[in-house]
Design an enzyme around this catalytic site. Structure first.
Site, mmCIF file in Angstrom:
data_model
loop_
_atom_site.group_PDB
_atom_site.id
_atom_site.type_symbol
_atom_site.label_atom_id
_atom_site.label_comp_id
_atom_site.label_asym_id
_atom_site.label_seq_id
_atom_site.Cartn_x
_atom_site.Cartn_y
_atom_site.Cartn_z
ATOM 1 N N ARG A 24 0.807 -1.224 0.000
ATOM 2 C CA ARG A 24 0.000 0.000 0.000
ATOM 3 C C ARG A 24 0.839 1.272 0.000
ATOM 4 N NH1 ARG A 24 -3.703 1.828 3.490
ATOM 5 N NH2 ARG A 24 -5.307 2.364 2.021
ATOM 6 N N CYS A 48 6.303 33.594 25.070
ATOM 7 C CA CYS A 48 6.175 32.166 25.402
ATOM 8 C C CYS A 48 5.799 31.994 26.875
ATOM 9 C CB CYS A 48 7.503 31.462 25.103
ATOM 10 S SG CYS A 48 7.594 29.786 25.774
ATOM 11 N N CYS A 51 9.091 30.176 28.740
ATOM 12 C CA CYS A 51 10.463 30.722 28.804
ATOM 13 C C CYS A 51 10.759 31.264 30.216
ATOM 14 C CB CYS A 51 10.634 31.838 27.777
ATOM 15 S SG CYS A 51 11.182 31.257 26.159
ATOM 16 N N HIS A 113 14.314 28.306 24.195
ATOM 17 C CA HIS A 113 13.029 28.140 23.525
ATOM 18 C C HIS A 113 13.149 27.302 22.242
ATOM 19 C CE1 HIS A 113 8.955 29.546 22.547
ATOM 20 N NE2 HIS A 113 9.382 29.690 21.298
ATOM 21 N N ASN A 153 4.730 15.449 23.923
ATOM 22 C CA ASN A 153 4.052 15.646 22.638
ATOM 23 C C ASN A 153 4.898 16.639 21.881
ATOM 24 O OD1 ASN A 153 1.715 14.144 23.144
ATOM 25 N ND2 ASN A 153 0.764 15.862 24.207
ATOM 26 N N SER A 161 0.884 22.141 22.380
ATOM 27 C CA SER A 161 0.324 23.490 22.400
ATOM 28 C C SER A 161 1.383 24.563 22.633
ATOM 29 C CB SER A 161 -0.770 23.584 23.465
ATOM 30 O OG SER A 161 -0.238 23.299 24.751
ATOM 31 N N HIS A 164 7.936 25.660 23.114
ATOM 32 C CA HIS A 164 9.114 25.557 23.993
ATOM 33 C C HIS A 164 9.286 24.088 24.411
ATOM 34 C CE1 HIS A 164 11.800 27.750 26.952
ATOM 35 N NE2 HIS A 164 11.962 26.472 27.242
ATOM 36 N N HIS A 166 9.401 20.739 25.992
ATOM 37 C CA HIS A 166 8.950 20.361 27.343
ATOM 38 C C HIS A 166 8.295 18.985 27.289
ATOM 39 C CE1 HIS A 166 5.329 21.756 25.340
ATOM 40 N NE2 HIS A 166 4.660 20.974 26.171
ATOM 41 N N GLN A 168 5.391 16.410 29.705
ATOM 42 C CA GLN A 168 4.344 16.468 30.728
ATOM 43 C C GLN A 168 4.449 15.260 31.634
ATOM 44 O OE1 GLN A 168 0.352 17.696 29.976
ATOM 45 N NE2 GLN A 168 0.765 18.076 27.817
ATOM 46 N N HIS A 296 10.889 0.815 29.714
ATOM 47 C CA HIS A 296 11.149 1.104 28.297
ATOM 48 C C HIS A 296 10.509 2.426 27.891
ATOM 49 C CE1 HIS A 296 7.358 -1.265 28.448
ATOM 50 N NE2 HIS A 296 6.948 -0.371 27.573
ATOM 51 N N HIS A 298 8.450 4.338 24.449
ATOM 52 C CA HIS A 298 7.842 4.204 23.117
ATOM 53 C C HIS A 298 7.925 5.563 22.417
ATOM 54 C CE1 HIS A 298 5.741 0.398 24.084
ATOM 55 N NE2 HIS A 298 5.436 0.939 25.246
ATOM 56 N N LYS A 311 0.468 9.609 8.652
ATOM 57 C CA LYS A 311 -0.370 8.405 8.669
ATOM 58 C C LYS A 311 -1.653 8.741 9.438
ATOM 59 C CE LYS A 311 -1.635 4.063 9.401
ATOM 60 N NZ LYS A 311 -2.290 3.335 8.316
ATOM 61 N N PHE A 312 -2.805 8.439 8.847
ATOM 62 C CA PHE A 312 -4.069 8.652 9.546
ATOM 63 C C PHE A 312 -4.543 7.344 10.159
ATOM 64 C CE2 PHE A 312 -4.038 12.365 6.874
ATOM 65 C CZ PHE A 312 -4.618 13.334 7.683
HETATM 66 P P1 H2U Z 1 1.438 20.334 25.450
HETATM 67 O O1 H2U Z 1 2.273 21.226 24.606
HETATM 68 O O2 H2U Z 1 1.844 18.892 25.355
HETATM 69 O O3 H2U Z 1 -0.017 20.609 25.218
HETATM 70 O O4 H2U Z 1 1.761 20.734 26.972
HETATM 71 C C1 H2U Z 1 1.778 22.041 27.431
HETATM 72 C C2 H2U Z 1 1.105 22.065 28.769
HETATM 73 O O5 H2U Z 1 1.420 23.307 29.390
HETATM 74 C C3 H2U Z 1 -0.410 21.983 28.680
HETATM 75 O O6 H2U Z 1 -0.858 20.838 29.370
HETATM 76 C C4 H2U Z 1 0.326 23.733 30.144
HETATM 77 C C5 H2U Z 1 -0.888 23.268 29.353
HETATM 78 O O7 H2U Z 1 -1.984 23.050 30.219
HETATM 79 N N1 H2U Z 1 0.401 25.177 30.296
HETATM 80 C C6 H2U Z 1 0.361 25.716 31.580
HETATM 81 O O8 H2U Z 1 0.230 24.977 32.554
HETATM 82 N N2 H2U Z 1 0.445 27.067 31.731
HETATM 83 C C7 H2U Z 1 0.557 27.942 30.699
HETATM 84 O O9 H2U Z 1 0.628 29.145 30.902
HETATM 85 C C8 H2U Z 1 0.607 27.462 29.302
HETATM 86 C C9 H2U Z 1 0.528 25.988 29.107
HETATM 87 ZN ZN ZN Z 2 9.908 29.557 25.441
#
Ligand code: H2U
Ligand code: ZN
Length: 356
Positions: A24, A48, A51, A113, A153, A161, A164, A166, A168, A296, A298, A311-312
């Protein structure tokens, strides 16, 4: 078995199957193309939220941090335990729900950043690993926590989102589904064979070699035989160790080295800041002993053919089972043969050479 014809492969870590349809990959693509991520971020962005010294969306002000920086997520998906108990009687066949206490934190990798893991040095990544390990141990020790999930992510296409760099941490009062499946499968394997599932798997992969992407003294990265995402990888410690806090100094250094080299290969694949979701799986903190657990990581990257075609997971994947196009062996070879030097670094070297 001819691996070029459609077949399914079994994932012993989760007990699920994946459909592999190598032919495919040749189909034409007139569908959605992603935007290439912006490459030219500056080292500091006054707008940001992450930052150093900047004010977050909640009004909290970040420290003037110089290495890693951890803060409680201002928009946490989970909250610490509450005293309120819901006494409403419900139909226990259809309306089953329970409160989930938890803690969510954000870990900035460095003050810069524009510095993703792929562009950090091994020495810069070690403090990130130490911070993750400390956080896992600290949160895992809390009486209301049973599992600590560290994940990153990366890239807008993966729902990140904040550009910068990071990760979680979500610590939960129950063991989430993926590590719960892996616990069950590893326990069953240990009961049946009296050995560890991933120790045995690693021996097989080292014997076959074709799915190995990278190795160092303490870790091996493979495209697992049962990979679902096109360039999915599994990062395994060579020794049996159950969690990140259990890694010694040498292993932490080697983990930093292999993460750096793997993320460089990913960036080099399509010469882009390669998006993915990655995360670490280790032993639960549910007050039971877990000799079966082999720590481990992933990596699940969505890109398939280029920086803009992903890939969808739709249609048959949503309604039937996961499916992949290129084989795990082809993906491993593509990654293995890529250079360990970041393409942006190569550009710098090229420019320098030109001026000589
Ligand atoms: P993601 O980029 O994986 O979404 O993680 C960013 C996280 O940063 C997101 O869970 C948190 C968001 O809630 N965040 C804060 O806690 N404070 C902020 O001012 C911006 C983003
Ligand atoms: Zn930043």
């Amino acid at each position: 078995m001819n691996r070029q014809i459609p077949h399914r492969r079994y994932n012993p870590l989760t007990g699920q199957w994946v459909l592999v349809s190598p032919h495919r990959a040749r189909r034409p693509w007139s569908g959605q193309k992603e935007k290439s991520p912006g490459e030219n971020l500056s080292a500091y962005d006054p707008g940001c939220y992450l930052c150093p010294g900047n004010t977050r969306n909640s009004g909290a002000v970040n420290d003037q941090y110089t290495t890693t920086f951890v803060f409680d997520n201002d928009f946490p998906a989970l909250l610490p335990p509450s005293d309120e108990t819901d006494h409403q009687s419900r139909d226990q066949r259809f309306f089953i729900a329970e409160e989930v206490p938890g803690i969510c934190r954000v870990v900035c990798f460095s003050p810069k950043h524009n510095l993703s893991l792929a562009e950090m040095t091994t020495e810069e990544i070690v403090p990130v690993i130490n911070t993750w390990a400390e956080q896992i141990a600290e949160l895992g020790a809390k009486s209301f926590i049973q599992y600590v999930q560290v994940f990153e992510n990366k890239g807008a296409v993966m729902g990140c989102s904040q550009p910068h760099p990071h990760s979680q941490i979500w610590a939960t009062g129950h063991v989430p589904d993926e590590p719960a499946k892996e616990t069950e499968q590893q326990q069953q394997y240990l009961n049946t064979h009296n050995t560890c599932l991933l120790c045995d798997y690693l021996i097989q992969e080292q014997a076959e070699t074709e799915r190995i992407v990278l190795q160092n003294d303490s870790f091996t990265v493979v495209v697992p035989f049962w990979a679902v995402w096109p360039f999915e990888t599994l990062l395994l410690p060579n020794e049996h160790v159950s969690s990140m806090p259990g890694l010694n100094k040498t292993q932490r250094n080697d983990l930093a080295d292999i993460i750096r080299r793997l993320t460089i290969k990913y960036d080099n694949l399509f010469e882009t800041s390669f998006p993915y979701s990655m995360g670490f799986h280790g032993t639960p903190y549910d007050d039971k002993s877990h000799p079966e657990w082999h720590f481990h990581a992933h990596f699940y990257p969505p890109l398939l053919r280029s920086a803009t075609v992903k890939k969808f997971m739709v249609g048959f994947e949503m309604l039937g089972m996961p499916q992949r196009d290129i084989t795990a062996e082809t993906a491993a070879e593509m990654l293995r043969t890529l250079p360990d030097i970041h393409y942006k670094q190569k550009e710098v070297v090229k420019k320098k050479n030109r001026s000589w």
